[in-house]
Design an enzyme around this catalytic site. Structure first.
Site, mmCIF file in Angstrom:
data_model
loop_
_atom_site.group_PDB
_atom_site.id
_atom_site.type_symbol
_atom_site.label_atom_id
_atom_site.label_comp_id
_atom_site.label_asym_id
_atom_site.label_seq_id
_atom_site.Cartn_x
_atom_site.Cartn_y
_atom_site.Cartn_z
ATOM 1 N N TYR A 79 -30.512 0.858 -40.458
ATOM 2 C CA TYR A 79 -29.933 1.859 -41.361
ATOM 3 C C TYR A 79 -31.008 2.864 -41.764
ATOM 4 C CZ TYR A 79 -32.024 -0.251 -45.564
ATOM 5 O OH TYR A 79 -32.907 -0.720 -46.512
ATOM 6 N N CYS A 80 -30.573 3.984 -42.323
ATOM 7 C CA CYS A 80 -31.493 5.017 -42.803
ATOM 8 C C CYS A 80 -30.858 5.693 -44.020
ATOM 9 C CB CYS A 80 -31.825 6.010 -41.692
ATOM 10 S SG CYS A 80 -30.388 6.897 -41.035
ATOM 11 N N ARG A 81 -30.940 7.004 -44.112
ATOM 12 C CA ARG A 81 -30.318 7.709 -45.235
ATOM 13 C C ARG A 81 -28.875 8.075 -44.922
ATOM 14 N NH1 ARG A 81 -29.187 12.695 -46.280
ATOM 15 N NH2 ARG A 81 -30.460 13.515 -44.598
ATOM 16 N N GLY A 83 -27.511 7.663 -41.350
ATOM 17 C CA GLY A 83 -27.055 7.082 -40.090
ATOM 18 C C GLY A 83 -27.601 7.813 -38.885
ATOM 19 N N LEU A 107 -27.955 4.130 -46.308
ATOM 20 C CA LEU A 107 -28.165 3.153 -47.386
ATOM 21 C C LEU A 107 -27.034 3.168 -48.407
ATOM 22 C CD1 LEU A 107 -29.858 1.070 -48.921
ATOM 23 C CD2 LEU A 107 -31.115 2.980 -49.945
#
Length: 114
Positions: A79-81, A83, A107
């Site tokens: 995951y990231c901020r 996608g 997230l």
């Protein structure tokens, strides 16, 4: 009439992307609950501002280095901020032969899915 059609198409597209987004987050939680490795590919600064419990911070720019010694059959949730970066990490890992990877999106998306 043309404007109404365009507006309707836009609404359907936005709603469809929301369904997809929560679905990928739900799948991510299912994998996490089954013991998948959780990897946050954001920067260390972003990671310090908040992250999922048990997440490891492997920034996108360092993915190749960090995953060099990880079993390619290890279940991994990325995951990231938003996608986007986790999607790039997913594509890289897939090209390297990783078989059980999942892009769970951003997230906040994941947190709201729980």
């Amino acid at each position: 009439m043309k404007t109404l059609f365009s507006l309707s198409a836009l609404c359907v597209a936005l709603l469809s992307s929301g369904v997809h987004a929560s679905e990928r987050a739900d799948i991510g939680w299912d994998l996490i609950e089954k013991g998948a490795m959780v990897v946050d590919v954001r920067t260390p600064e972003e990671f310090k501002q908040g992250h999922l419990d048990n997440a490891i911070n492997y920034p996108l720019s360092e993915v190749a280095t960090h995953f060099a010694s990880i079993d390619k059959d290890q279940p991994i949730v990325l995951y990231c901020r938003s996608g986007n970066r986790s999607g790039q990490a997913y594509q890289f890992l897939q090209a390297q032969g990783f078989t059980q990877i999942h892009n769970a999106g951003g997230l906040i998306e994941i947190q709201e899915s729980k």
